[in-house]
Write a protein that holds these residues in place. Structure first.
Motif, PDB file in Angstrom:
ATOM      1  N   SER A 147       1.348  16.585 -10.349  1.00 28.06           N
ATOM      2  CA  SER A 147       0.931  15.295  -9.810  1.00 28.06           C
ATOM      3  C   SER A 147       0.015  15.502  -8.603  1.00 28.06           C
ATOM      4  O   SER A 147       0.256  16.363  -7.758  1.00 28.06           O
ATOM      5  CB  SER A 147       2.155  14.478  -9.380  1.00 28.06           C
ATOM      6  OG  SER A 147       1.742  13.273  -8.767  1.00 28.06           O
ATOM      7  N   LEU A 148      -1.039  14.715  -8.552  1.00 30.17           N
ATOM      8  CA  LEU A 148      -1.960  14.772  -7.423  1.00 30.17           C
ATOM      9  C   LEU A 148      -1.574  13.791  -6.318  1.00 30.17           C
ATOM     10  O   LEU A 148      -2.156  13.798  -5.250  1.00 30.17           O
ATOM     11  CB  LEU A 148      -3.388  14.486  -7.897  1.00 30.17           C
ATOM     12  CG  LEU A 148      -3.936  15.473  -8.924  1.00 30.17           C
ATOM     13  CD1 LEU A 148      -5.331  15.049  -9.374  1.00 30.17           C
ATOM     14  CD2 LEU A 148      -3.949  16.887  -8.367  1.00 30.17           C
ATOM     15  N   ALA A 149      -0.595  12.947  -6.589  1.00 27.93           N
ATOM     16  CA  ALA A 149      -0.133  11.968  -5.601  1.00 27.93           C
ATOM     17  C   ALA A 149       0.953  12.598  -4.731  1.00 27.93           C
ATOM     18  O   ALA A 149       1.841  13.282  -5.218  1.00 27.93           O
ATOM     19  CB  ALA A 149       0.413  10.734  -6.306  1.00 27.93           C
ATOM     20  N   SER A 150       0.852  12.347  -3.442  1.00 24.98           N
ATOM     21  CA  SER A 150       1.855  12.849  -2.480  1.00 24.98           C
ATOM     22  C   SER A 150       2.276  11.717  -1.553  1.00 24.98           C
ATOM     23  O   SER A 150       1.970  11.726  -0.361  1.00 24.98           O
ATOM     24  CB  SER A 150       1.275  14.003  -1.661  1.00 24.98           C
ATOM     25  OG  SER A 150       0.875  15.068  -2.481  1.00 24.98           O
TER      26      SER A 150
ATOM     27  N   ILE B 268       6.242   8.501 -14.633  1.00 23.76           N
ATOM     28  CA  ILE B 268       6.588   9.723 -13.907  1.00 23.76           C
ATOM     29  C   ILE B 268       5.833  10.911 -14.495  1.00 23.76           C
ATOM     30  O   ILE B 268       5.739  11.069 -15.714  1.00 23.76           O
ATOM     31  CB  ILE B 268       8.113   9.977 -13.956  1.00 23.76           C
ATOM     32  CG1 ILE B 268       8.840   8.890 -13.152  1.00 23.76           C
ATOM     33  CG2 ILE B 268       8.449  11.363 -13.420  1.00 23.76           C
ATOM     34  CD1 ILE B 268      10.342   9.012 -13.150  1.00 23.76           C
ATOM     35  N   ASP B 269       5.293  11.738 -13.607  1.00 23.77           N
ATOM     36  CA  ASP B 269       4.619  12.980 -14.000  1.00 23.77           C
ATOM     37  C   ASP B 269       5.667  14.083 -14.037  1.00 23.77           C
ATOM     38  O   ASP B 269       6.176  14.503 -12.999  1.00 23.77           O
ATOM     39  CB  ASP B 269       3.520  13.317 -12.995  1.00 23.77           C
ATOM     40  CG  ASP B 269       2.700  14.525 -13.396  1.00 23.77           C
ATOM     41  OD1 ASP B 269       3.248  15.427 -14.066  1.00 23.77           O
ATOM     42  OD2 ASP B 269       1.518  14.578 -13.034  1.00 23.77           O
ATOM     43  N   ASN B 270       6.015  14.535 -15.227  1.00 29.63           N
ATOM     44  CA  ASN B 270       7.019  15.590 -15.389  1.00 29.63           C
ATOM     45  C   ASN B 270       6.401  16.985 -15.491  1.00 29.63           C
ATOM     46  O   ASN B 270       7.106  17.953 -15.736  1.00 29.63           O
ATOM     47  CB  ASN B 270       7.874  15.316 -16.628  1.00 29.63           C
ATOM     48  CG  ASN B 270       8.759  14.106 -16.436  1.00 29.63           C
ATOM     49  OD1 ASN B 270       9.448  13.987 -15.430  1.00 29.63           O
ATOM     50  ND2 ASN B 270       8.727  13.187 -17.382  1.00 29.63           N
TER      51      ASN B 270
ATOM     52  N   GLY C  92      -0.804  10.098 -12.816  1.00 28.83           N
ATOM     53  CA  GLY C  92      -2.083   9.431 -12.626  1.00 28.83           C
ATOM     54  C   GLY C  92      -2.356   9.200 -11.150  1.00 28.83           C
ATOM     55  O   GLY C  92      -1.967   9.984 -10.295  1.00 28.83           O
ATOM     56  N   ALA C  93      -2.983   8.079 -10.872  1.00 28.58           N
ATOM     57  CA  ALA C  93      -3.374   7.737  -9.502  1.00 28.58           C
ATOM     58  C   ALA C  93      -2.538   6.568  -9.005  1.00 28.58           C
ATOM     59  O   ALA C  93      -1.798   5.941  -9.764  1.00 28.58           O
ATOM     60  CB  ALA C  93      -4.853   7.381  -9.485  1.00 28.58           C
ATOM     61  N   TYR C  94      -2.687   6.262  -7.721  1.00 31.78           N
ATOM     62  CA  TYR C  94      -1.966   5.120  -7.168  1.00 31.78           C
ATOM     63  C   TYR C  94      -2.384   3.824  -7.844  1.00 31.78           C
ATOM     64  O   TYR C  94      -1.630   2.853  -7.850  1.00 31.78           O
ATOM     65  CB  TYR C  94      -2.179   5.034  -5.658  1.00 31.78           C
ATOM     66  CG  TYR C  94      -1.516   6.176  -4.922  1.00 31.78           C
ATOM     67  CD1 TYR C  94      -0.138   6.343  -4.966  1.00 31.78           C
ATOM     68  CD2 TYR C  94      -2.264   7.083  -4.190  1.00 31.78           C
ATOM     69  CE1 TYR C  94       0.480   7.388  -4.312  1.00 31.78           C
ATOM     70  CE2 TYR C  94      -1.657   8.137  -3.518  1.00 31.78           C
ATOM     71  CZ  TYR C  94      -0.290   8.286  -3.584  1.00 31.78           C
ATOM     72  OH  TYR C  94       0.328   9.315  -2.933  1.00 31.78           O
ATOM     73  N   THR C  95      -3.558   3.801  -8.444  1.00 39.19           N
ATOM     74  CA  THR C  95      -4.000   2.606  -9.169  1.00 39.19           C
ATOM     75  C   THR C  95      -3.171   2.382 -10.432  1.00 39.19           C
ATOM     76  O   THR C  95      -3.256   1.319 -11.040  1.00 39.19           O
ATOM     77  CB  THR C  95      -5.496   2.706  -9.540  1.00 39.19           C
ATOM     78  OG1 THR C  95      -5.705   3.933 -10.245  1.00 39.19           O
ATOM     79  CG2 THR C  95      -6.378   2.662  -8.298  1.00 39.19           C
ATOM     80  N   ASP C  96      -2.346   3.366 -10.811  1.00 38.16           N
ATOM     81  CA  ASP C  96      -1.469   3.230 -11.971  1.00 38.16           C
ATOM     82  C   ASP C  96      -0.091   2.673 -11.598  1.00 38.16           C
ATOM     83  O   ASP C  96       0.755   2.492 -12.462  1.00 38.16           O
ATOM     84  CB  ASP C  96      -1.307   4.577 -12.671  1.00 38.16           C
ATOM     85  CG  ASP C  96      -2.637   5.091 -13.213  1.00 38.16           C
ATOM     86  OD1 ASP C  96      -3.364   4.291 -13.824  1.00 38.16           O
ATOM     87  OD2 ASP C  96      -2.943   6.279 -12.999  1.00 38.16           O
ATOM     88  N   VAL C  97       0.136   2.418 -10.320  1.00 38.22           N
ATOM     89  CA  VAL C  97       1.395   1.834  -9.841  1.00 38.22           C
ATOM     90  C   VAL C  97       1.190   0.322  -9.782  1.00 38.22           C
ATOM     91  O   VAL C  97       0.126  -0.154  -9.403  1.00 38.22           O
ATOM     92  CB  VAL C  97       1.769   2.381  -8.441  1.00 38.22           C
ATOM     93  CG1 VAL C  97       3.071   1.758  -7.947  1.00 38.22           C
ATOM     94  CG2 VAL C  97       1.865   3.900  -8.461  1.00 38.22           C
TER      95      VAL C  97
ATOM     96  N   ASP D 297       0.877  -1.169   0.000  1.00 37.76           N
ATOM     97  CA  ASP D 297       0.000   0.000   0.000  1.00 37.76           C
ATOM     98  C   ASP D 297       0.915   1.220   0.000  1.00 37.76           C
ATOM     99  O   ASP D 297       2.023   1.166   0.545  1.00 37.76           O
ATOM    100  CB  ASP D 297      -0.863   0.071   1.259  1.00 37.76           C
ATOM    101  CG  ASP D 297      -2.010  -0.926   1.257  1.00 37.76           C
ATOM    102  OD1 ASP D 297      -1.842  -2.019   0.676  1.00 37.76           O
ATOM    103  OD2 ASP D 297      -3.053  -0.611   1.840  1.00 37.76           O
ATOM    104  N   ILE D 298       0.459   2.297  -0.613  1.00 38.59           N
ATOM    105  CA  ILE D 298       1.189   3.561  -0.552  1.00 38.59           C
ATOM    106  C   ILE D 298       0.386   4.504   0.328  1.00 38.59           C
ATOM    107  O   ILE D 298      -0.813   4.697   0.118  1.00 38.59           O
ATOM    108  CB  ILE D 298       1.418   4.168  -1.944  1.00 38.59           C
ATOM    109  CG1 ILE D 298       2.296   3.244  -2.779  1.00 38.59           C
ATOM    110  CG2 ILE D 298       2.062   5.556  -1.813  1.00 38.59           C
ATOM    111  CD1 ILE D 298       2.541   3.718  -4.199  1.00 38.59           C
ATOM    112  N   LYS D 299       1.060   5.053   1.326  1.00 41.21           N
ATOM    113  CA  LYS D 299       0.419   6.006   2.229  1.00 41.21           C
ATOM    114  C   LYS D 299       0.686   7.411   1.713  1.00 41.21           C
ATOM    115  O   LYS D 299       1.811   7.748   1.348  1.00 41.21           O
ATOM    116  CB  LYS D 299       0.976   5.832   3.640  1.00 41.21           C
ATOM    117  CG  LYS D 299       0.262   6.633   4.691  1.00 41.21           C
ATOM    118  CD  LYS D 299       0.798   6.266   6.056  1.00 41.21           C
ATOM    119  CE  LYS D 299       0.115   7.058   7.141  1.00 41.21           C
ATOM    120  NZ  LYS D 299       0.677   6.713   8.457  1.00 41.21           N
ATOM    121  N   ASP D 300      -0.350   8.229   1.694  1.00 40.77           N
ATOM    122  CA  ASP D 300      -0.283   9.573   1.136  1.00 40.77           C
ATOM    123  C   ASP D 300      -0.135  10.616   2.255  1.00 40.77           C
ATOM    124  O   ASP D 300      -0.349  10.316   3.427  1.00 40.77           O
ATOM    125  CB  ASP D 300      -1.572   9.834   0.339  1.00 40.77           C
ATOM    126  CG  ASP D 300      -1.416  10.944  -0.672  1.00 40.77           C
ATOM    127  OD1 ASP D 300      -0.822  10.687  -1.723  1.00 40.77           O
ATOM    128  OD2 ASP D 300      -1.896  12.055  -0.396  1.00 40.77           O
TER     129      ASP D 300
END
Length: 140
Positions: A95-98, A89-91, A126-131, A52-55
């Motif tokens: 990015s909305l992910a933190s 990677i969002d260049n 994108g979103a964490y669902t893209d990892v 899991d990735i914690k934001d």
């Protein structure tokens, strides 16, 4: 301690686990998560780890499995196995992910280890669902 047969899962407490940025280029993000058997017997880290990735807002998001087949990963004392996270990677700087932490449950285990998100890892596009998470394999 990993005191069972070589087929037994490596107990979380017998694993030294860390995460490093492993991006191959400026567009493809990658994180290698390494697990070292610091126990006194041979054990297994075969399959997919739970991740899991914690934001920054303190929520966590489960990471989907990538399209790969698990490999048998046997670890003698001192041996290492690695599994990978992959993402684009969002260049853009938008990015909305933190991400702040990676929550890892080793294969066939139930205990979670919290790792810091690598400081040099690129922003997630994108979103964490893209990892995606890929199965463990030896480092040799």
């Amino acid at each position: 301690m990993c005191t069972r047969t070589s087929d037994a899962a490596a107990p979380t407490e017998d694993l030294a686990i860390d995460a490093t940025d492993a991006a191959p280029d400026e567009d493809s993000g990658g994180i290698d998560i390494t697990m070292i058997n610091r126990g006194s017997t041979t054990c297994s880290a075969t399959g997919f780890a739970g991740v899991d990735i914690k934001d920054a807002d303190n929520t966590s998001n489960p990471i989907e499995r990538g399209q790969a087949q698990p490999r048998i990963t046997t670890l003698k004392p001192g041996d290492a196995a690695v599994f990978n996270l992959a993402y684009d990677i969002d260049n853009t700087g938008n990015s909305l992910a933190s991400p702040t932490n990676i929550l890892v449950t080793p294969p066939n285990e139930t205990h979670i280890v919290t790792l810091e998100w690598p400081a040099r890892a690129g922003d997630i596009k994108g979103a964490y669902t893209d990892v995606e998470v890929y199965p463990t394999h030896t480092t040799e």
